[in-house]
Structures are given as C-alpha cells and as structure tokens.
Design a protein around this motif. Structure first.
Motif, PDB file in Angstrom:
ATOM      1  N   THR A   1       0.838  -1.199   0.000  1.00 45.87           N
ATOM      2  CA  THR A   1       0.000   0.000   0.000  1.00 45.87           C
ATOM      3  C   THR A   1       0.872   1.248   0.000  1.00 45.87           C
ATOM      4  O   THR A   1       0.619   2.200  -0.758  1.00 45.87           O
ATOM      5  N   LEU A   2       1.908   1.243   0.825  1.00 47.39           N
ATOM      6  CA  LEU A   2       2.811   2.393   0.874  1.00 47.39           C
ATOM      7  C   LEU A   2       3.528   2.576  -0.461  1.00 47.39           C
ATOM      8  O   LEU A   2       3.678   3.707  -0.941  1.00 47.39           O
ATOM      9  N   TRP A   3       3.931   1.482  -1.096  1.00 45.05           N
ATOM     10  CA  TRP A   3       4.604   1.561  -2.393  1.00 45.05           C
ATOM     11  C   TRP A   3       3.677   2.173  -3.443  1.00 45.05           C
ATOM     12  O   TRP A   3       4.091   3.020  -4.236  1.00 45.05           O
ATOM     13  N   VAL A   4       2.417   1.748  -3.456  1.00 48.77           N
ATOM     14  CA  VAL A   4       1.447   2.292  -4.410  1.00 48.77           C
ATOM     15  C   VAL A   4       1.254   3.789  -4.153  1.00 48.77           C
ATOM     16  O   VAL A   4       1.170   4.588  -5.095  1.00 48.77           O
ATOM     17  N   ALA A   5       1.213   4.196  -2.891  1.00 47.23           N
ATOM     18  CA  ALA A   5       1.060   5.618  -2.563  1.00 47.23           C
ATOM     19  C   ALA A   5       2.263   6.422  -3.046  1.00 47.23           C
ATOM     20  O   ALA A   5       2.102   7.549  -3.545  1.00 47.23           O
ATOM     21  N   ILE A   6       3.448   5.863  -2.921  1.00 43.89           N
ATOM     22  CA  ILE A   6       4.651   6.542  -3.414  1.00 43.89           C
ATOM     23  C   ILE A   6       4.564   6.726  -4.927  1.00 43.89           C
ATOM     24  O   ILE A   6       4.810   7.821  -5.452  1.00 43.89           O
ATOM     25  N   ALA A   7       4.206   5.663  -5.624  1.00 45.70           N
ATOM     26  CA  ALA A   7       4.102   5.735  -7.085  1.00 45.70           C
ATOM     27  C   ALA A   7       3.060   6.761  -7.505  1.00 45.70           C
ATOM     28  O   ALA A   7       3.288   7.536  -8.451  1.00 45.70           O
ATOM     29  N   LEU A   8       1.943   6.813  -6.814  1.00 44.17           N
ATOM     30  CA  LEU A   8       0.904   7.788  -7.146  1.00 44.17           C
ATOM     31  C   LEU A   8       1.386   9.209  -6.855  1.00 44.17           C
ATOM     32  O   LEU A   8       1.150  10.115  -7.666  1.00 44.17           O
ATOM     33  N   ALA A   9       2.074   9.421  -5.742  1.00 40.29           N
ATOM     34  CA  ALA A   9       2.588  10.759  -5.433  1.00 40.29           C
ATOM     35  C   ALA A   9       3.553  11.230  -6.519  1.00 40.29           C
ATOM     36  O   ALA A   9       3.509  12.391  -6.952  1.00 40.29           O
ATOM     37  N   ARG A  10       4.419  10.348  -6.966  1.00 42.70           N
ATOM     38  CA  ARG A  10       5.363  10.715  -8.036  1.00 42.70           C
ATOM     39  C   ARG A  10       4.618  11.027  -9.327  1.00 42.70           C
ATOM     40  O   ARG A  10       4.959  11.974 -10.037  1.00 42.70           O
ATOM     41  N   ALA A  11       3.612  10.228  -9.645  1.00 37.58           N
ATOM     42  CA  ALA A  11       2.839  10.457 -10.862  1.00 37.58           C
ATOM     43  C   ALA A  11       2.085  11.784 -10.786  1.00 37.58           C
ATOM     44  O   ALA A  11       2.037  12.537 -11.766  1.00 37.58           O
ATOM     45  N   LEU A  12       1.515  12.080  -9.631  1.00 34.18           N
ATOM     46  CA  LEU A  12       0.803  13.350  -9.465  1.00 34.18           C
ATOM     47  C   LEU A  12       1.734  14.537  -9.683  1.00 34.18           C
ATOM     48  O   LEU A  12       1.381  15.499 -10.375  1.00 34.18           O
ATOM     49  N   ALA A  13       2.914  14.474  -9.096  1.00 36.79           N
ATOM     50  CA  ALA A  13       3.872  15.569  -9.282  1.00 36.79           C
ATOM     51  C   ALA A  13       4.266  15.695 -10.748  1.00 36.79           C
ATOM     52  O   ALA A  13       4.402  16.801 -11.271  1.00 36.79           O
ATOM     53  N   ALA A  14       4.412  14.562 -11.425  1.00 40.43           N
ATOM     54  CA  ALA A  14       4.853  14.572 -12.821  1.00 40.43           C
ATOM     55  C   ALA A  14       3.819  15.192 -13.755  1.00 40.43           C
ATOM     56  O   ALA A  14       4.188  15.748 -14.792  1.00 40.43           O
ATOM     57  N   VAL A  15       2.535  15.112 -13.392  1.00 40.88           N
ATOM     58  CA  VAL A  15       1.498  15.681 -14.258  1.00 40.88           C
ATOM     59  C   VAL A  15       1.003  17.036 -13.755  1.00 40.88           C
ATOM     60  O   VAL A  15      -0.045  17.510 -14.174  1.00 40.88           O
ATOM     61  N   GLY A  16       1.776  17.656 -12.861  1.00 41.08           N
ATOM     62  CA  GLY A  16       1.453  19.003 -12.421  1.00 41.08           C
ATOM     63  C   GLY A  16       0.482  19.103 -11.270  1.00 41.08           C
ATOM     64  O   GLY A  16      -0.028  20.181 -10.976  1.00 41.08           O
ATOM     65  N   GLU A  17       0.212  18.012 -10.586  1.00 39.99           N
ATOM     66  CA  GLU A  17      -0.680  18.013  -9.431  1.00 39.99           C
ATOM     67  C   GLU A  17       0.157  18.064  -8.153  1.00 39.99           C
ATOM     68  O   GLU A  17       0.058  17.194  -7.287  1.00 39.99           O
TER      69      GLU A  17
END
Length: 158
Positions: A41-57
C-alpha cells in the motif's frame, strides 16, 4: 498510440486523468484489502505521489507524499528503500509547488541516506540525485544544480 511522440509515456502530454484515476483506485483497494500501513500500500502511494507531481498536481502530491513518508518511516524505518523512495517523491512534490528550500533540505538528507544505505549506483539513489538537482535548480543555484555530489561509479568493464 497515435499522436504520441517517440519515447513518450501514455500519461505524458495530457492531464493524466486516466492514470490518476487508476492510481487512486489502486491505492483505495490496497488500503481496504491490505491496510494503510502494508508495504505494498505504501509503495502504491509513493508511485501515485510521483505520478501526481509529474502531471502538475503538486499540491495533491505533497499531501500524499507527506503522509506516505511518515507512514514509511514509522512502519519500515527511515533507511528502508521504500522510505527513501517516499522521500524522493516528497522532494519532487515540494519542488513542484515551489517549496524549494524544504525540497532542497529533504533532498540533501535523502541523497546522503541513499548513498550510505543503497550505494551510489542504486536506482533510488539516482532518482534522489535527480530530485535534488531539480530542487536546487528551482532555487536558482545553478552551480550547485550542476554538481550535487560525486558522479556514480562506472559500471564494471567500462
């Protein structure tokens, strides 16, 4: 596939809405099935946080990144690879919302830990170097951005 530049990921060049929805759904399911503190779960949250930053969120990435880093450090310890990767994600998020001094401080600490724990050539260490370089360059310190530390060692045989 049509309309994408060579080498471009499917979520680049747009809002990333589909990728965000998929990532959020995956995180919700992990939290429900595995629990909020499970390493996956923590790994998925990390991946989502990185993706959000990458798309300007950046703001959403920052909130998720702070929560995830705290969880990783509490559950896995500060030197676990997922904790270090979460710190990279938060460094990226902080830089993306203009909090360059906080990003730089976290990035420097994270890079030191990565080099000590994982070594200079580990992929997370390299990500930490890139995140710190980005934060430093956003601060306007061009000289430091060009040289955040020693270069990685050459692979054997080169």
């Amino acid at each position: 596939m049509a309309g994408r530049r060579p080498g471009e990921r499917p979520d680049e060049g747009g809002s990333g809405g589909g990728a965000r929805a998929l990532g959020e759904d995956t995180l919700r399911r992990c939290r429900r099935v595995l629990g909020p503190d499970h390493p996956t779960t923590l790994w998925v949250a990390i991946a989502l946080a990185r993706a959000l930053a990458a798309v300007g969120e950046g703001a959403a990435a920052r909130v998720l990144g702070e929560d995830t880093l705290e969880g990783c450090r509490r559950v896995l310890g500060p030197d676990h690879r997922n904790s270090l990767w979460a710190a990279v994600a938060l460094t990226e998020a902080l830089a993306s919302v203009g909090e360059v001094e906080a990003a730089r401080a976290l990035g420097e600490e994270t890079l030191r830990r990565c080099r000590r724990v994982l070594g200079p050539d580990h992929v997370i260490t390299r990500d930490a170097t890139v995140a710190l370089t980005h934060a430093v360059s956003r601060s306007g310190d061009a000289k430091a951005a060009r040289a955040p530390g020693p270069p990685p060692a050459k692979p054997p045989g080169l």
